[in-house]
Design an enzyme around this catalytic site. Structure first.
Site, PDB file in Angstrom:
ATOM      1  CG  ASP A 108      31.618 -26.043 -17.381  1.00 51.05           C
ATOM      2  OD1 ASP A 108      32.422 -27.143 -17.747  1.00 51.05           O
ATOM      3  OD2 ASP A 108      30.785 -26.230 -16.058  1.00 51.05           O
ATOM      4  CG  ASP A 319      33.742 -32.299 -19.320  1.00 43.77           C
ATOM      5  OD1 ASP A 319      32.734 -30.919 -19.712  1.00 43.77           O
ATOM      6  OD2 ASP A 319      34.165 -32.079 -18.360  1.00 43.77           O
TER       7      ASP A 319
END
Length: 443
Positions: A108, A319
């Site tokens: 992440d 992202d």
């Protein structure tokens, strides 16, 4: 001579240790790894894969927007990392402890903490491997409340002089436990490295879901993230096509370069600086200057992509954990209108909230030839020219052609669907994002 030999026996390990330390500080440290999509080998159809990814992405974006709007109101919300634990997209294997026990973790770029579920578990969720048992590893050390890494937590807690962490991921998932140091092992057989004293969360109270993983590994910009702790501030990935069964590749440290044999790149390397958002310093913000569709620069006010100085809302994030790209509503409406005007196919009336909503009806075979407009994302100093599979999804079961983007009520996120077959480099030392087209399915 015997004295000299004895001296060398004592000196040699010290020299080797110094060489290793110098290599680490000079960027000689690194490893390679593979990334697996969380739904790989799940037996899903193409339509199911997309629907699941869109659902995860919407939950992720909703959590981010909730965090951004609530930050000034309550200090506890600053402990909220931006996503739910179930909403990651790619898994990376890592070994924890001595000897190493291997776990898959959600990679992440939108959070910092490294954590896994630990035994004995007071409240845990299902995972594909046994819980990590710290009593079986002699290198496990709980951190005190006065340790620097404890103070790096957004909201550190103290229990019997032991540092306790608590992280919330959106509305329905969380992890809490002891912050500790442990030896971690990363990489494939040819580049495997073992690193002592990595700070991580040993979670004994956890809720939510883990998407076929055993925890998370944060690659954000904060001091608790893996990229910060390893001290070699660069990493890159090359994501294979969304529907491809071929694993993607990940490079860290010295291996993270766009000018090597890692991938057969095509075209020039382009770079754009990261932008720091003081309200959300972990995230990788970029200065997006515009979008072109079919060669036309769209009339989107630049303020649509800007960070709001007053509260940190808005802006554009790249992202790895969001699948499709989410554009702030005014930008999305303009892009959608451009596609509707340039694609000569009927627009479908989409009512299912789990799928994309800008879809065109492509009649069944023999299908007519249709020209699809090129899409370019413009950033400060760089243009990302998207290949057709990076912004249009073709549903082979229905014949629908869908734009792989969606509207956002606050801010924009460049998702990993748009990163397909790009080698993307995060260079924290120079605060640059670089990218180049590359066939990521090549081994």
């Amino acid at each position: 001579m015997p004295r000299l030999a004895s001296f060398l026996v004592v000196l040699l390990p010290l020299l080797l240790s110094a060489v290793r330390a110098a290599a680490h500080s000079n960027g000689g440290f690194g490893f390679k790894a593979t990334l697996r999509h969380v739904d790989a080998n799940g037996g899903y159809t193409e339509a199911q894969l997309l629907a699941r990814a869109v659902q995860r992405s919407r939950a992720r974006v909703a959590a981010l927007q909730s965090l951004a709007t609530s930050l000034p109101a309550n200090v506890i919300t600053t402990a909220r990392i931006l996503v739910r634990a179930s909403e990651g997209e790619y898994l990376m294997d890592m070994g924890i402890g001595t000897p190493p026990r291997y776990y898959s973790a959600i990679l992440d770029t939108g959070s910092d903490l490294i954590w896994t579920q630990c035994a004995p578990c007071l409240l845990c969720v299902d995972q594909p491997t046994p819980y990590f048992d710290p009593t079986q590893s002699p290198t496990y050390v709980r951190l005190t409340c006065s340790s620097p890494m404890c103070n790096a937590l957004y909201y550190p807690l103290c229990f019997q002089k032991v540092c306790v962490y608590q992280y919330f991921y959106g509305d329905s998932a969380s992890t809490a436990g002891v912050l500790a140091n442990e030896t971690f092992t990363f990489g494939t057989n040819t580049t495997r490295v073992t690193v002592p004293s990595i700070s991580f969360g040993c979670g004994s109270i956890n809720s939510g879901a883990l998407a076929n993983s055993s925890g998370m590994v944060g690659f954000g910009r904060g001091s608790l993230s893996l990229v910060s702790q390893l001290g070699s501030p660069r990493f890159s990935y090359c994501l294979t096509s969304f529907l491809s069964p071929t694993p993607s590749r990940f490079y860290f440290g010295v291996y993270a370069t766009l000018n090597s044999s890692n991938t057969s790149t095509s075209g020039p390397v382009q770079s754009t600086p990261f932008v720091v958002n003081p309200a959300l310093p972990t995230m990788y913000f970029l200065n997006m200057t515009g979008i072109s569709v079919g060669g036309d620069l769209l009339g989107i006010d630049p303020s649509v992509f800007a960070i709001n100085d007053a509260d940190g809302t808005g802006g554009v994030i790249i992202d790895s954990g969001t699948t499709i790209t989410y554009l702030a509503q005014p930008a999305y409406d303009t892009v959608r209108a451009a596609f509707v005007s340039q694609i000569k196919l009927p627009l479908l009336n989409v009512t299912d909230a789990s799928v994309l909503d800008t879809c065109f009806n492509w009649p069944p075979p023999p299908r007519q030839s249709v020209t699809l407009p090129e899409v370019v994302f413009h950033f400060d100093g760089a243009d990302m020219v998207l290949p057709l599979p990076n912004y249009m999804y073709s549903d082979t079961s229905t014949g629908a052609l869908c734009l792989a983007m969606a509207p956002s009520v606050d801010g924009s996120i460049i998702g990993n669907f748009q990163h397909q077959n790009f080698h993307v480099l995060y260079d924290l030392e120079n605060s640059l994002l670089s990218f180049v087209p590359a066939p990521c399915n090549l081994t």
